[in-house]
Design a protein around this motif. Structure first.
Motif, short mmCIF file in Angstrom:
data_model
loop_
_atom_site.label_atom_id
_atom_site.label_comp_id
_atom_site.label_asym_id
_atom_site.label_seq_id
_atom_site.Cartn_x
_atom_site.Cartn_y
_atom_site.Cartn_z
N VAL A 35 -4.78 -12.89 -12.77
CA VAL A 35 -4.97 -13.89 -12.16
C VAL A 35 -4.52 -14.11 -10.29
O VAL A 35 -4.83 -14.13 -9.66
N CYS A 36 -3.58 -12.84 -9.83
CA CYS A 36 -3.52 -12.90 -8.55
C CYS A 36 -4.71 -11.56 -8.04
O CYS A 36 -4.82 -12.03 -6.96
N ARG A 38 -7.45 -12.66 -9.34
CA ARG A 38 -8.69 -13.81 -9.41
C ARG A 38 -8.22 -14.67 -7.52
O ARG A 38 -9.50 -14.70 -6.86
N VAL A 39 -7.10 -14.95 -7.37
CA VAL A 39 -6.87 -15.49 -6.24
C VAL A 39 -6.64 -15.62 -4.71
O VAL A 39 -7.33 -15.45 -4.00
N ASN A 41 -8.67 -11.31 -4.63
CA ASN A 41 -9.40 -10.11 -4.20
C ASN A 41 -8.92 -9.19 -3.00
O ASN A 41 -10.58 -9.06 -2.84
N ARG A 80 0.43 -17.72 -9.49
CA ARG A 80 -0.97 -18.24 -8.88
C ARG A 80 -0.52 -19.01 -7.81
O ARG A 80 -1.00 -18.71 -7.23
N ASN A 81 0.53 -19.33 -7.98
CA ASN A 81 1.75 -19.92 -7.31
C ASN A 81 2.38 -19.07 -5.88
O ASN A 81 1.73 -18.90 -4.64
N ALA A 83 0.41 -16.32 -5.56
CA ALA A 83 -0.57 -15.32 -4.72
C ALA A 83 -0.90 -15.99 -3.71
O ALA A 83 -1.87 -16.16 -2.67
N ILE A 84 -0.59 -17.79 -4.04
CA ILE A 84 -1.94 -19.00 -3.05
C ILE A 84 -0.20 -18.43 -1.20
O ILE A 84 -1.12 -18.67 -0.29
#
Length: 179
Positions: A35-36, A38-39, A41, A80-81, A83-84
């Motif tokens: 997940v990390c 993918r967000v 890169n 995800r949050n 990483a964002i």
């Protein structure tokens, strides 16, 4: 690992159970790393983010609400949050502030102009107190950037005499400015 087992591990982690944390890490780190990655890169940044995600899980496990929903969804949302948030932190808000430097007028302000004008007037008044050829030599050397040799040739005096003129003239100027 079944969702109920992950839920039990999270509940145990909320009670600061290190063995449960270790087991959760072994079971979920590959998925959360994906997940990390993918967000973000960026592999190195994803690895750092993953470590920070597990710190958050350790600290916030007590906020996990046990329900019929998949606990993996909660873990993925945390990853995800985070990483964002890292992507948002990359953006430099200071760049907008730095753009204001281009707007600022580099010219001196009114106060600086007034002070400079007063100083300029004082210097010119003191130069007028010097003999005319000495004042011309000082202006040539220090305002026009002429060399001592050029000044000596123009005024028809030896080089060392020109140096003496300039040194003595500067001393008189200093005395005048100090009054």
């Amino acid at each position: 690992m079944a969702p109920q087992d992950v839920t039990k591990l999270i509940v145990r982690i909320s009670m600061k159970d290190r063995a449960a944390f270790d087991a959760l890490y072994r079971q979920t780190s590959a998925k959360l790393f994906g997940v990390c990655l993918r967000v973000l890169n960026d592999r190195a940044e994803a690895e750092e983010a993953l470590q920070e995600v597990y710190v958050k899980i350790w600290m916030k496990a007590d906020r996990f609400a046990v329900s019929d929903l998949s606990p993996i969804s909660w873990l993925v949302a945390v990853a995800r949050n985070h990483a964002i948030d890292r992507i948002r932190a990359r953006k430099q808000p200071a760049s907008v502030i730095d753009a204001a430097l281009d707007v600022a007028d580099p010219a001196p302000g009114p106060e600086a102009k007034t002070i400079a004008g007063d100083e300029s007037r004082r210097i010119h008044d003191c130069l007028d107190e010097l003999e005319q050829d000495r004042a011309a030599a000082v202006r040539g050397a220090y305002l026009k950037g002429e060399s001592y040799a050029e000044l000596a040739e123009r005024h028809g005096v030896p080089l060392n005499t020109m140096r003496t003129w300039l040194r003595r003239s500067l001393m008189k100027l200093r005395e005048c400015l100090e009054r």
